[in-house]
Design an enzyme around this catalytic site. Structure first.
Site, PDB file in Angstrom:
ATOM      1  N   LEU A  12       0.839  -1.203   0.000  1.00  0.00           N
ATOM      2  CA  LEU A  12       0.000   0.000   0.000  1.00  0.00           C
ATOM      3  C   LEU A  12       0.875   1.255   0.000  1.00  0.00           C
ATOM      4  CD1 LEU A  12      -2.728  -1.036   2.601  1.00  0.00           C
ATOM      5  CD2 LEU A  12      -2.513  -1.597   0.163  1.00  0.00           C
ATOM      6  N   GLY A  15      -1.009   6.750  -0.164  1.00  0.00           N
ATOM      7  CA  GLY A  15      -1.185   7.917   0.698  1.00  0.00           C
ATOM      8  C   GLY A  15      -0.220   9.046   0.344  1.00  0.00           C
ATOM      9  N   ARG A  19       2.669  14.762   6.433  1.00  0.00           N
ATOM     10  CA  ARG A  19       3.513  15.166   7.558  1.00  0.00           C
ATOM     11  C   ARG A  19       5.006  15.229   7.210  1.00  0.00           C
ATOM     12  NH1 ARG A  19       1.001  11.071  11.774  1.00  0.00           N
ATOM     13  NH2 ARG A  19       0.327  10.117   9.817  1.00  0.00           N
ATOM     14  N   LYS A  26       6.100  10.718   0.019  1.00  0.00           N
ATOM     15  CA  LYS A  26       6.716  10.097   1.202  1.00  0.00           C
ATOM     16  C   LYS A  26       7.503   8.824   0.892  1.00  0.00           C
ATOM     17  CE  LYS A  26       4.197   7.890   4.455  1.00  0.00           C
ATOM     18  NZ  LYS A  26       3.370   7.761   5.677  1.00  0.00           N
ATOM     19  N   THR A  85      -7.343   1.847   3.882  1.00  0.00           N
ATOM     20  CA  THR A  85      -6.459   0.721   3.579  1.00  0.00           C
ATOM     21  C   THR A  85      -7.214  -0.467   2.981  1.00  0.00           C
ATOM     22  OG1 THR A  85      -6.636   0.140   5.935  1.00  0.00           O
ATOM     23  CG2 THR A  85      -4.652   1.285   5.268  1.00  0.00           C
ATOM     24  N   GLY A 150      -3.329   0.990  15.421  1.00  0.00           N
ATOM     25  CA  GLY A 150      -4.493   0.165  15.711  1.00  0.00           C
ATOM     26  C   GLY A 150      -4.128  -0.818  16.818  1.00  0.00           C
ATOM     27  N   ALA A 391      54.416  18.133  -8.974  1.00  0.00           N
ATOM     28  CA  ALA A 391      53.413  18.845  -8.178  1.00  0.00           C
ATOM     29  C   ALA A 391      52.800  19.995  -8.968  1.00  0.00           C
ATOM     30  CB  ALA A 391      54.068  19.379  -6.907  1.00  0.00           C
ATOM     31  N   ALA A 434      60.317  21.685 -15.199  1.00  0.00           N
ATOM     32  CA  ALA A 434      59.375  22.370 -14.317  1.00  0.00           C
ATOM     33  C   ALA A 434      58.878  23.656 -14.980  1.00  0.00           C
ATOM     34  CB  ALA A 434      60.056  22.693 -12.994  1.00  0.00           C
TER      35      ALA A 434
HETATM   36  C1  UD1 Z   1      -2.742   1.756   9.676  1.00  0.00           C
HETATM   37  C2  UD1 Z   1      -3.679   0.760  10.336  1.00  0.00           C
HETATM   38  C3  UD1 Z   1      -3.325   0.676  11.820  1.00  0.00           C
HETATM   39  C4  UD1 Z   1      -1.873   0.268  11.976  1.00  0.00           C
HETATM   40  C5  UD1 Z   1      -0.965   1.230  11.224  1.00  0.00           C
HETATM   41  C6  UD1 Z   1       0.445   0.691  11.203  1.00  0.00           C
HETATM   42  C7  UD1 Z   1      -5.813   0.777   9.158  1.00  0.00           C
HETATM   43  C8  UD1 Z   1      -7.215   1.270   9.146  1.00  0.00           C
HETATM   44  N1  UD1 Z   1      -5.051   1.188  10.152  1.00  0.00           N
HETATM   45  O1  UD1 Z   1      -2.982   3.031  10.254  1.00  0.00           O
HETATM   46  O2  UD1 Z   1      -4.162  -0.291  12.436  1.00  0.00           O
HETATM   47  O3  UD1 Z   1      -1.518   0.263  13.356  1.00  0.00           O
HETATM   48  O4  UD1 Z   1      -1.379   1.352   9.830  1.00  0.00           O
HETATM   49  O5  UD1 Z   1       1.343   1.628  10.654  1.00  0.00           O
HETATM   50  O6  UD1 Z   1      -5.447  -0.001   8.307  1.00  0.00           O
HETATM   51  N2  UD1 Z   1      -2.918   3.810   2.207  1.00  0.00           N
HETATM   52  C9  UD1 Z   1      -3.363   3.712   0.927  1.00  0.00           C
HETATM   53  N3  UD1 Z   1      -4.609   4.133   0.615  1.00  0.00           N
HETATM   54  C10 UD1 Z   1      -5.450   4.626   1.560  1.00  0.00           C
HETATM   55  C11 UD1 Z   1      -5.001   4.726   2.888  1.00  0.00           C
HETATM   56  C12 UD1 Z   1      -3.722   4.299   3.183  1.00  0.00           C
HETATM   57  O7  UD1 Z   1      -2.631   3.272   0.028  1.00  0.00           O
HETATM   58  O8  UD1 Z   1      -6.574   4.981   1.194  1.00  0.00           O
HETATM   59  C13 UD1 Z   1      -1.574   3.371   2.517  1.00  0.00           C
HETATM   60  C14 UD1 Z   1      -0.682   4.486   2.996  1.00  0.00           C
HETATM   61  O9  UD1 Z   1       0.016   5.092   1.914  1.00  0.00           O
HETATM   62  C15 UD1 Z   1       0.271   3.754   3.926  1.00  0.00           C
HETATM   63  C16 UD1 Z   1      -0.584   2.613   4.462  1.00  0.00           C
HETATM   64  O10 UD1 Z   1      -1.634   2.452   3.566  1.00  0.00           O
HETATM   65  O11 UD1 Z   1       1.371   3.223   3.252  1.00  0.00           O
HETATM   66  C17 UD1 Z   1      -1.095   2.863   5.860  1.00  0.00           C
HETATM   67  O12 UD1 Z   1      -1.907   4.013   5.822  1.00  0.00           O
HETATM   68  P1  UD1 Z   1      -1.918   5.093   6.967  1.00  0.00           P
HETATM   69  O13 UD1 Z   1      -2.851   6.167   6.602  1.00  0.00           O
HETATM   70  O14 UD1 Z   1      -0.530   5.471   7.302  1.00  0.00           O
HETATM   71  O15 UD1 Z   1      -2.579   4.222   8.131  1.00  0.00           O
HETATM   72  P2  UD1 Z   1      -2.437   4.444   9.683  1.00  0.00           P
HETATM   73  O16 UD1 Z   1      -3.371   5.485  10.113  1.00  0.00           O
HETATM   74  O17 UD1 Z   1      -1.016   4.594  10.048  1.00  0.00           O
HETATM   75 CA    CA Z   2       1.031   5.022   8.905  1.00  0.00          CA
END
Ligand code: UD1
Ligand code: CA
Length: 489
Positions: A12, A15, A19, A26, A85, A150, A391, A434
């Site tokens: 995944l 995002g 931050r 990122k 996710t 989570g 040199a 030289a």
């Molecule tokens: C998520 C988990 C959380 C876990 C944490 C670990 C969920 C709902 N929550 O939270 O339980 O403890 O990761 O780091 O799964 N992403 C997408 N598309 C989206 C949303 C996210 O591709 O629509 C990707 C982001 O780019 C990232 C990853 O999924 O690589 C995690 O997403 P992020 O928003 O960071 O989730 P957390 O809130 O950290």
């Molecule tokens: Ca995260």
């Protein structure tokens, strides 16, 4: 090849990573010579999955282009809107089914922002998943600070995992739980596909949570399990540049440890930086303040540092390289480089050569035993064996429009403060005086003298600077004030 080879790994990476406060997405930020995503792809590859899909969204052109560079066999799935996710995984699976892939077996899900996760930990997850016969296995860890993660909810009696509750949706009791969801899972492909269709968005973020799949499968009577990592630092997710630096430090420590266990002496691990792509042989030594990046290789018995930065540079057996910046260079066995030397791309130093202090070399081959000891620029040149470059010499390679080459033979002795105005050739065994500006070829064995004749104007100081300290000193030394008229030069 792995015993429990997954049908697919879905990474995944859609995002935005707000931050990071960066124009760069990122997952494309670099630690130890690879992007965050590059590390995750490399770890995922070690499972030998039949399919590897990265879900892209934010800056997808840039991320896809990068992926094509690091791993040409990666597929990408687009998630146009980041609806969570669970939604992201759905996009990944739809990409596969849309291109005719029928998934049968295990699907592993990882996140593009957890670069410290190792292939071994992923394999342990896949193995637990298979041996326990689970529908889903979540990779968890006990962490010192669970803020934002989570939480893993377990049955108080049996200890079985019952659900994952997001920080924002957790009760005070659940918030106190220190076991967290790493965001990495192994699923049964078919059960995952079915459950994703049932995930709802009635949570605090209005998103499809992948974590809900776990509760859904459990309620339907399927086996749900967890694989607990021994080292919680592996699952560190990068959200800002403080965490980026922390992850870099941790990964660097891991890489240095591997190097030391493989026989490399690292005098000061705290000030030594290593890319994941660097290779080495036993009995290489790295002195403090040294950064080794890209495809740099250290051969046995070489010593690099202190205070050096080597990128894509090969250091031969027993060579020493100190206080040097080198980029795309080859340092031959037993060569001696530095201190304060700059080696640029295309530098090839033969065995037992010397490139000394304040010497810059670019696109040049220096033959065995040849020395460029002090204060020189050697650009676009070939120098034979056992020659010595005086040199403060400059290889004048640029006429303002084009670059030209200088060729110097073997066993040459060129004088200090020479300019070699390229294109020019100095034959084997030749000498140059030289201060010469060499504009014409020097035949083998000749001495080339190319400088103004010296003339001494006797008594000049006494006549032109009378009474000065210089005049007095000259008089004491017998340089008379009333000597003859200036001689013609
Ligand atoms: C998520 C988990 C959380 C876990 C944490 C670990 C969920 C709902 N929550 O939270 O339980 O403890 O990761 O780091 O799964 N992403 C997408 N598309 C989206 C949303 C996210 O591709 O629509 C990707 C982001 O780019 C990232 C990853 O999924 O690589 C995690 O997403 P992020 O928003 O960071 O989730 P957390 O809130 O950290
Ligand atoms: Ca995260």
């Amino acid at each position: 090849m792995s015993a429990n080879r997954p049908a697919a790994v879905v990474v995944l990476a859609a995002g935005e990573g707000t931050r990071m406060k960066s124009a760069t997405p990122k997952v494309l930020h670099d630690i130890c010579g690879r992007s965050l995503l590059g590390h995750v792809v490399a770890a995922s590859r070690s499972l030998f999955p039949e399919n590897l899909v990265v879900v892209v969204g934010h800056a997808r052109e840039q991320v896809s282009a990068h992926l094509a560079e690091v791993d040409s066999k990666v597929r990408t799935a687009v998630q146009y809107e980041q609806n969570g996710t669970g939604h992201a995984v759905r996009m990944g699976l739809e990409e596969l089914s849309g291109s005719g892939v029928a998934l049968d077996g295990t699907v592993v899900v990882t996140c593009g922002d957890t670069p410290l996760l190792t292939g071994e930990t992923l394999q342990a997850l896949a193995d637990t998943h298979a041996s326990d016969g689970n529908a889903v296995t979540v990779l968890t860890a006990e962490v010192p600070d669970s803020t934002g993660y989570g939480r893993i909810v377990r049955d108080p009696e049996s200890g079985a995992v019952t659900a994952i509750v997001e920080h924002k949706d957790a009760t005070p009791e659940q918030l106190a739980v220190s076991e967290i969801n790493s965001g990495v899972f192994a699923f049964d492909a078919q059960l995952l596909t079915d459950a994703l269709g049932k995930v709802r968005t009635d949570n605090s973020q209005g998103e499809e949570y992948l974590t809900d799949v776990l509760g859904i499968l459990r309620s339907a009577g399927h086996r749900v399990g967890a694989s607990v990592t021994g080292d919680h630092r592996e699952i560190l997710g990068i959200n800002n540049r403080v965490q980026l630096a922390e992850a870099r430090r941790l990964l660097n420590g891991r890489l240095l440890e591997a190097a030391m266990l493989a026989g490399v002496t690292v005098v000061d691990p705290a000030s030594t930086w290593l890319d994941a792509t660097v290779s080495y042989e036993p009995d290489a030594t790295v002195l403090p303040g040294t950064q080794l990046t890209g495809s740099t290789h250290l051969a046995s018995g070489c010593e690099v540092g202190p205070n050096s930065r080597l990128t894509d540079t090969v250091v031969g057996e027993g060579a020493t390289v100190s206080n040097t910046v080198a980029l795309g260079a080859e340092v031959g066995p037993g060569a001696n480089v530095g201190p304060f030397t700059y080696l640029r791309p295309g530098t090839k130093l033969g065995g037992k050569t010397k490139a000394g202090s304040f010497v810059e070399i670019k696109n040049a081959e220096i033959g065995e035993g040849t020395k460029v000891p002090h204060l020189s620029y050697v650009g676009d040149a070939s120098i034979g064996e056992q020659s010595n470059i005086g040199a403060a010499s400059v290889f004048v390679n640029y006429d303002g429009v084009n670059k030209h080459r200088t060729t110097i033979g073997s066993h040459c002795r060129t004088g200090a403060d020479n300019m070699f105005v390229a294109p020019v050739t100095v034959g084997d065994g030749a000498y140059t005086a030289a201060g010469s500006v060499i504009t014409k070829d020097v035949p083998p064995g000749s001495l080339a003298v190319a400088r103004g004749q010296q003339r001494n104007i006797a008594g000049w100081v006494a006549r032109k600077r009378p009474g000065s300290a210089a005049a007095q000193a000259a008089e004491s030394a017998g340089g008379s004030a009333d000597s003859q008229a200036p001689e013609a030069g």
